[in-house]
Design a protein around this motif. Structure first.
Motif, mmCIF file in Angstrom:
data_model
loop_
_atom_site.group_PDB
_atom_site.id
_atom_site.type_symbol
_atom_site.label_atom_id
_atom_site.label_comp_id
_atom_site.label_asym_id
_atom_site.label_seq_id
_atom_site.Cartn_x
_atom_site.Cartn_y
_atom_site.Cartn_z
ATOM 1 N N LEU A 151 6.158 -93.025 16.574
ATOM 2 C CA LEU A 151 5.218 -92.205 17.122
ATOM 3 C C LEU A 151 4.004 -92.738 17.457
ATOM 4 O O LEU A 151 2.936 -93.514 16.770
ATOM 5 N N GLU A 152 3.217 -92.233 18.592
ATOM 6 C CA GLU A 152 1.833 -92.755 18.942
ATOM 7 C C GLU A 152 0.729 -92.211 17.947
ATOM 8 O O GLU A 152 1.079 -91.181 17.290
ATOM 9 N N PHE A 153 -0.456 -92.754 17.784
ATOM 10 C CA PHE A 153 -1.453 -92.385 17.176
ATOM 11 C C PHE A 153 -1.593 -90.780 17.743
ATOM 12 O O PHE A 153 -1.869 -90.606 18.549
ATOM 13 N N GLY A 154 -2.101 -90.042 16.726
ATOM 14 C CA GLY A 154 -2.465 -88.490 16.867
ATOM 15 C C GLY A 154 -1.572 -87.715 16.812
ATOM 16 O O GLY A 154 -1.592 -86.440 17.044
ATOM 17 N N THR A 155 -0.266 -88.009 17.195
ATOM 18 C CA THR A 155 1.187 -87.419 17.240
ATOM 19 C C THR A 155 1.506 -86.936 15.770
ATOM 20 O O THR A 155 1.422 -87.542 14.619
ATOM 21 N N THR A 156 1.998 -85.427 15.742
ATOM 22 C CA THR A 156 2.306 -84.831 14.374
ATOM 23 C C THR A 156 3.490 -85.836 13.805
ATOM 24 O O THR A 156 4.460 -85.912 14.415
ATOM 25 N N CYS A 157 3.356 -85.904 12.472
ATOM 26 C CA CYS A 157 4.430 -86.787 11.678
ATOM 27 C C CYS A 157 4.812 -86.118 10.377
ATOM 28 O O CYS A 157 3.992 -85.225 9.807
ATOM 29 N N SER A 158 5.963 -86.537 9.878
ATOM 30 C CA SER A 158 6.454 -85.955 8.709
ATOM 31 C C SER A 158 6.347 -87.273 7.462
ATOM 32 O O SER A 158 6.442 -86.859 6.228
ATOM 33 N N SER A 159 6.336 -88.404 8.073
ATOM 34 C CA SER A 159 6.364 -89.674 6.986
ATOM 35 C C SER A 159 5.690 -90.940 7.628
ATOM 36 O O SER A 159 5.826 -90.771 8.793
ATOM 37 N N THR A 160 5.297 -91.667 6.844
ATOM 38 C CA THR A 160 4.609 -93.067 7.309
ATOM 39 C C THR A 160 5.676 -93.978 8.081
ATOM 40 O O THR A 160 5.199 -94.624 8.980
ATOM 41 N N SER A 161 6.820 -93.786 7.720
ATOM 42 C CA SER A 161 7.826 -94.463 8.375
ATOM 43 C C SER A 161 8.202 -94.189 10.078
ATOM 44 O O SER A 161 8.725 -95.136 10.805
ATOM 45 N N GLU A 162 7.611 -92.899 10.387
ATOM 46 C CA GLU A 162 7.688 -92.443 11.854
ATOM 47 C C GLU A 162 6.448 -93.126 12.608
ATOM 48 O O GLU A 162 6.495 -93.246 13.834
ATOM 49 N N CYS A 163 5.443 -93.785 11.911
ATOM 50 C CA CYS A 163 4.360 -94.202 12.635
ATOM 51 C C CYS A 163 4.472 -95.757 12.830
ATOM 52 O O CYS A 163 4.967 -96.602 12.308
ATOM 53 N N LEU A 164 3.549 -96.254 13.803
ATOM 54 C CA LEU A 164 3.440 -97.754 14.191
ATOM 55 C C LEU A 164 3.263 -98.517 12.838
ATOM 56 O O LEU A 164 2.703 -98.191 11.958
ATOM 57 N N SER A 165 3.428 -99.968 13.174
ATOM 58 C CA SER A 165 3.149 -100.901 11.878
ATOM 59 C C SER A 165 1.821 -100.999 11.695
ATOM 60 O O SER A 165 0.844 -100.831 12.724
ATOM 61 N N TYR A 166 1.292 -100.948 10.149
ATOM 62 C CA TYR A 166 0.117 -100.808 9.869
ATOM 63 C C TYR A 166 -0.592 -99.468 10.011
ATOM 64 O O TYR A 166 -1.840 -99.361 10.079
ATOM 65 N N GLY A 167 0.285 -98.570 10.374
ATOM 66 C CA GLY A 167 -0.013 -97.024 10.593
ATOM 67 C C GLY A 167 0.323 -96.273 9.145
ATOM 68 O O GLY A 167 0.956 -96.740 8.519
ATOM 69 N N THR A 168 -0.313 -95.039 9.150
ATOM 70 C CA THR A 168 -0.021 -94.324 7.947
ATOM 71 C C THR A 168 0.125 -92.560 8.652
ATOM 72 O O THR A 168 -0.488 -92.396 9.808
ATOM 73 N N CYS A 169 1.019 -91.996 7.883
ATOM 74 C CA CYS A 169 0.963 -90.367 8.197
ATOM 75 C C CYS A 169 0.150 -89.645 7.399
ATOM 76 O O CYS A 169 0.177 -89.556 6.089
ATOM 77 N N SER A 170 -0.924 -88.921 7.999
ATOM 78 C CA SER A 170 -1.767 -87.894 7.345
ATOM 79 C C SER A 170 -1.679 -86.709 8.151
ATOM 80 O O SER A 170 -2.612 -86.646 8.971
ATOM 81 N N THR A 171 -0.665 -85.876 8.251
ATOM 82 C CA THR A 171 -0.395 -84.803 9.316
ATOM 83 C C THR A 171 -0.121 -85.375 10.617
ATOM 84 O O THR A 171 0.746 -85.124 11.183
ATOM 85 N N THR A 172 -0.990 -86.238 11.123
ATOM 86 C CA THR A 172 -0.694 -87.247 12.359
ATOM 87 C C THR A 172 -0.815 -88.619 11.918
ATOM 88 O O THR A 172 -1.105 -88.992 10.976
#
Length: 382
Positions: A151-172
């Motif tokens: 997922l791109e930054f700012g996109t709604t997520c459900s887990s950190t595994s959905e985010c780019l490397s060195y990223g984290t999920c905090s709602t988005t």
């Protein structure tokens, strides 16, 4: 040359010349993307035809391009079937596509608007930034060990595994602490001390660059940047108000690393100052920068392993320089430390199982030498 042989030779020569002329009349068999003359040349790649692409200004005003039911593959060097077209195997279809009577995208992928590729959903494999379904907010994470759609930054997520490397999920999806998003929002860039995998993984606005020479690559300060400790500087660098190379090292032309002079520590072949004729001696017990073969020396200690100094550096007796001149390769019976330390042209390999590792003949080479010896005896007896 006797009459029969001479006649046969000339008859064959005439056949070759005629075949060449006929081929010229019929036209060439051209590969994908090669210029062609419509109605004369033949396109050799399956699914191609001689088509005017509107860009050529030569006498060959067309090119061999995909036609009809076909589109170009990912490498743009061959043709595959369009979606919905009859196929016989997955290889007939686009990347991330599958064949089930007709070509379609594999599960987890959707066709692009122009139907030229399959775009991945979150978690699917990809090879380029544009391989993922942007309508789902997905982009290819090329920093991951196995590139996948995230997922791109700012996109709604459900887990950190959905985010780019060195990223984290905090709602988005957002970058982790110590990282900032790149201007194009395709990756998280590290501040000083953060982990990285490529030279471009760090925040250049902070003067950071990935130290790929470190045991664990981390973002460090470029040369000339203000520092508070040596730990902030690149490998073989030091902090004295600003980051600079240690004594015995010089900055590379692109200022991304410190290059060692003769006798300095190194970890890769490119860690030494080539302007001084230095190369990293990876065969030594402790890898250090040594002189290349042919360079003027003052002692053998300046030369590569199994080398000697006699005005210039050269290999010891019983050794020969490798093709790339980075090491001395041993002949049969010479000392070695790795499988690649011996002269394979002589059929030698390092026997690492011996009490004292030495270059020995490969079994096949031994058989060849025996055969050659026997052939010599046979020919002598004729």
């Amino acid at each position: 040359m006797n009459k029969y042989v001479e006649d046969t030779f000339y008859r064959r020569l005439v056949v070759v010349i005629l075949a060449t002329l006929i081929a010229g009349v019929r036209g060439a068999a051209n590969g994908y993307g090669i210029a062609c003359v419509s109605g004369t040349d033949t396109c050799s790649v399956s699914g191609t035809a001689c088509i005017d692409d509107g860009t050529s200004t030569s006498t060959k005003n067309s090119k061999c391009l995909c036609n009809g039911d076909y589109v170009a593959n990912a490498a743009v060097d061959a043709c595959v079937k369009k979606f919905g077209k009859t196929c016989s195997a997955d290889a007939d279809c686009l990347s991330f596509g599958t064949c089930s009577t007709t070509c379609a995208c594999s599960i987890g992928y959707v066709a692009s608007k122009d139907s030229t590729k399959c775009l991945g959903n979150i978690g699917q494999a990809c090879t380029a930034a544009t391989d993922c379904d942007s309508a789902m907010g997905a982009i290819c994470d090329l920093n991951a060990a196995s590139a996948t759609c995230k997922l791109e930054f700012g996109t709604t997520c459900s887990s950190t595994s959905e985010c780019l490397s060195y990223g984290t999920c905090s709602t988005t999806c957002v970058c982790s602490i110590g990282y900032v998003a790149s201007k194009d929002s395709t990756k998280c860039l590290g501040n000083i001390g953060q982990a990285c995998t490529a030279a471009t993984d760090c925040d250049t606005a902070m003067g950071a660059i990935c130290d790929l020479n470190a045991a664990s690559p981390t973002c460090k300060l470029e040369f000339g940047k203000t520092c508070s400790s040596t730990a902030e500087c690149l490998s073989y660098g030091t902090c004295s108000t600003t980051c600079a190379c240690n004594t015995g090292y010089v900055a590379s032309k692109d200022s991304t690393k410190c290059l060692g002079n003769i006798g300095q520590a190194c970890t890769a072949a490119t860690d030494c100052d080539t302007a001084m004729g230095a190369i990293c001696d990876l065969n030594a017990a402790s890898a250090t920068c040594k002189l290349e073969f042919g360079k003027t020396c003052s002692s053998t200690a300046e030369c590569l392993s199994y080398g000697t100094c006699s005005t210039t550096c050269a290999c010891n007796t019983g050794y020969v320089a490798s093709k790339d001149s980075t090491k001395c390769l041993g002949n049969i019976g010479q000392a070695c430390t790795a499988a690649t330390d011996c002269d394979t042209a002589m059929g030698a390999i390092c026997d690492l199982n011996a009490a004292s590792s030495t270059c020995k003949l490969v079994i096949l080479a031994s058989i060849v030498l025996i055969a050659v010896s026997q052939l010599g005896v046979f020919l002598y007896c004729l």
